[in-house]
Each structure stands twice: as structure tokens, then as C-alpha cells.
Design a protein around this motif. Structure first.
Motif, short mmCIF file in Angstrom:
data_model
loop_
_atom_site.label_atom_id
_atom_site.label_comp_id
_atom_site.label_asym_id
_atom_site.label_seq_id
_atom_site.Cartn_x
_atom_site.Cartn_y
_atom_site.Cartn_z
N ASP A 218 0.80 -1.17 -0.13
CA ASP A 218 0.01 0.02 0.15
C ASP A 218 1.05 1.28 -0.07
N ARG A 219 2.23 1.21 0.11
CA ARG A 219 3.17 2.40 0.14
C ARG A 219 4.16 1.99 -0.64
N VAL A 220 4.46 2.97 -1.65
CA VAL A 220 5.49 2.80 -2.79
C VAL A 220 6.22 4.00 -2.65
N MET A 221 7.99 3.81 -2.88
CA MET A 221 8.51 5.01 -2.95
C MET A 221 8.47 5.29 -4.45
N THR A 222 8.47 6.61 -4.65
CA THR A 222 8.18 7.11 -6.18
C THR A 222 9.37 8.16 -6.31
N PHE A 223 9.48 8.10 -7.51
CA PHE A 223 10.71 9.11 -7.91
C PHE A 223 9.89 10.53 -8.49
N ILE A 224 9.79 11.53 -7.78
CA ILE A 224 8.87 12.52 -8.19
C ILE A 224 9.58 13.37 -9.51
N SER A 225 10.84 13.46 -9.48
CA SER A 225 11.54 14.20 -10.45
C SER A 225 13.06 13.67 -10.47
N TYR A 226 13.79 13.80 -11.76
CA TYR A 226 14.94 13.16 -12.00
C TYR A 226 15.86 14.10 -12.84
N ARG A 227 17.04 14.32 -12.85
CA ARG A 227 17.85 14.83 -13.65
C ARG A 227 19.11 14.43 -13.72
N VAL A 228 19.97 14.65 -14.95
CA VAL A 228 21.23 14.31 -14.99
C VAL A 228 22.18 15.78 -14.69
N ASP B 185 7.10 6.70 4.08
CA ASP B 185 6.39 7.40 5.19
C ASP B 185 5.83 8.93 4.57
N GLY B 186 5.74 9.13 3.29
CA GLY B 186 5.21 10.42 2.68
C GLY B 186 6.15 11.55 2.54
N GLY B 187 7.19 11.52 3.16
CA GLY B 187 8.14 12.54 3.30
C GLY B 187 9.07 12.58 1.86
N THR B 188 9.58 13.72 1.52
CA THR B 188 10.42 13.67 0.40
C THR B 188 11.91 14.04 0.82
N GLU B 189 12.63 13.74 -0.14
CA GLU B 189 14.27 13.77 -0.08
C GLU B 189 14.80 13.77 -1.31
N THR B 190 15.95 14.69 -1.45
CA THR B 190 16.81 14.62 -2.68
C THR B 190 17.80 13.45 -2.55
N ARG B 191 18.06 12.75 -3.69
CA ARG B 191 19.03 11.60 -3.47
C ARG B 191 20.18 11.90 -4.79
N ARG B 192 21.38 11.51 -4.65
CA ARG B 192 22.30 11.79 -5.49
C ARG B 192 22.92 10.29 -5.90
N TRP B 193 23.38 10.10 -7.18
CA TRP B 193 24.15 8.80 -7.45
C TRP B 193 25.27 9.31 -8.38
#
Length: 227
Positions: free
Chosen positions: A184-194, A207-215
Motif C-alpha cells: 500500500d506504500r511505494v517509494m516513487t521518483f517525483i523528478s530526476y535529472r542528470v 512515510d510520505g516525506g520527500t528527499e533529494t538523492r544523488r548517485w
């Protein structure tokens, strides 16, 4: 004598009236914001008819009135909802190619490409193989595995053209978090860029919160690590 004075006065009044009469202006609808202003004034007599029409006179060099359109890269021509992508093992198929039709591979546990209106990102960020391969643009696309009413998982997939420029290959993916056990809860990519050679994304966590991740890539095979 008096008659001559009267005639002179009338001529003077006529001259003053002609100088003070209002100037007639040609009206018009205003153009949209940002458009060049238009003028109702006639062209200056110093402008020749050849210059006004854009034609060159005898012996004058030809001039280009418009620039040619920028050619579209081959990867941008991809029909993503109906793309064929090789080595996309994330979708769980036994074949070496995943064939999308209308955005899905059509299996019982479907793999969807660019779900919910997501768009591809284009940049030259994947290491070319072989080393002497021509440098071309690559794509970063969002793929989702699973049914909407069950556990799902998303991944960012770098896609690279083959050496001959005809086939599309998936490189090592950036995997999203596992969904909750009940799905019932899924992590989703809201936006992404190079960004340069790296990938940056905003994600919505379980948990519904958002964060910025880098790879960034960690080896020549193109595997990613979060930093």
C-alpha cells in the motif's frame, strides 16, 4: 488697401489652423506580450524596394533569412511507449529484450515505462562501449514493475544506443526502495535529472516525506552508488 489687409489676415489664419490641426493616427489591436511592436508609419524613402522585400541586387551576396533546424539525436526519436530495450533485467523477463506496447510489456506482473506521465531525460552521461564508439546522447527513463493495486517498485534506467545506433540497451539501473509488505506504500521518483555524469532525483519515501538523492557511477561497468 483695406481689402489687401483682410486677405492677408485670412491667409495667416489659414496657415495657423493647418499647423495646429491634430495628426491622424492609425489604430490597431495590441500584439501578445513579448511580440515585436508594429508601426503604421510608411517605410522610409531611403529604404530600397530590394531591401524591403529581402531580394538581393545584382552582384550582392545571398543572405540567409532563417537558420536550419537543429537535427534531432537518434535517442530522442525513440517511441518510448513502444520501445524495445535490451538487457532490462529489472522487468523480470527471460528474454534479452523487453518489448513495450502502449507503455507496458503486458505480462501478469507488468513492467511499465514512463508511468503516470513521466518524461525521459536526455544527456551524454553513460560511458561509451567500446571506447572508440561515437559519443551520443543517452536517456534516463522511469520504469515501474508491479500492478497498481499490489506491491510495486520503481527504477531509473539509463538507456544507451548500440554501436550501430539502432538498438537500445539498458545499463545498470538506479533502484528505488522496496514497497511496504502489503504494497500500500511505494517509494516513487517525483523528478530526476542528470548533473554532469551523475543523477539527482527527488523521491517520495514510504512515510510520505520527500528527499533529494544523488548517485554516481563507481566502476567502468556503470554501477551506481548513492552519495
Amino acid at each position: 488697401m483695406r481689402g489687401n489687409l483682410l486677405i492677408g489676415a485670412m491667409l495667416a489664419l489659414t496657415f495657423v489652423a493647418g499647423c495646429t490641426s491634430p495628426v491622424n493616427r492609425v489604430g490597431g489591436d495590441p500584439g501578445p506580450a513579448g511580440s515585436p511592436s508594429t508601426s503604421a508609419s510608411p517605410p522610409s524613402p531611403s529604404v530600397s524596394s530590394a531591401a524591403a522585400t529581402g531580394s538581393a541586387g545584382p552582384g550582392a551576396p545571398a543572405t540567409r533569412t532563417s537558420r536550419p533546424a537543429t537535427p534531432v539525436s537518434e535517442i530522442r526519436r525513440t517511441d518510448w511507449p513502444n520501445a524495445v530495450i535490451r538487457d532490462l533485467k529489472f522487468c523480470g523477463e527471460s528474454d534479452d529484450s523487453v518489448k513495450f506496447r502502449n507503455g507496458s510489456n503486458g505480462l501478469d506482473v507488468p513492467c511499465r515505462i514512463l508511468p503516470d506521465g513521466a518524461r525521459p531525460v536526455y544527456a551524454d552521461f553513460v560511458t561509451e562501449e567500446p571506447a572508440n564508439a561515437p559519443s551520443t546522447e543517452d536517456a534516463l527513463v522511469l520504469v515501474e514493475l508491479g500492478n497498481p493495486d499490489a506491491a510495486r517498485r520503481q527504477a531509473l534506467v539509463p538507456v544507451q544506443l548500440s554501436y550501430n545506433g539502432r538498438e537500445r540497451y539498458a545499463r545498470p539501473i538506479i533502484l528505488g526502495d522496496d514497497s511496504s509488505p502489503s504494497g500500500d506504500r511505494v517509494m516513487t521518483f517525483i523528478s530526476y535529472r542528470v548533473v554532469g555524469q551523475n543523477v539527482q532525483a527527488t523521491v517520495r519515501k514510504l512515510d510520505g516525506g520527500t528527499e533529494t538523492r544523488r548517485w554516481r557511477t563507481v566502476n567502468l561497468a556503470g554501477n551506481w552508488e548513492r552519495y
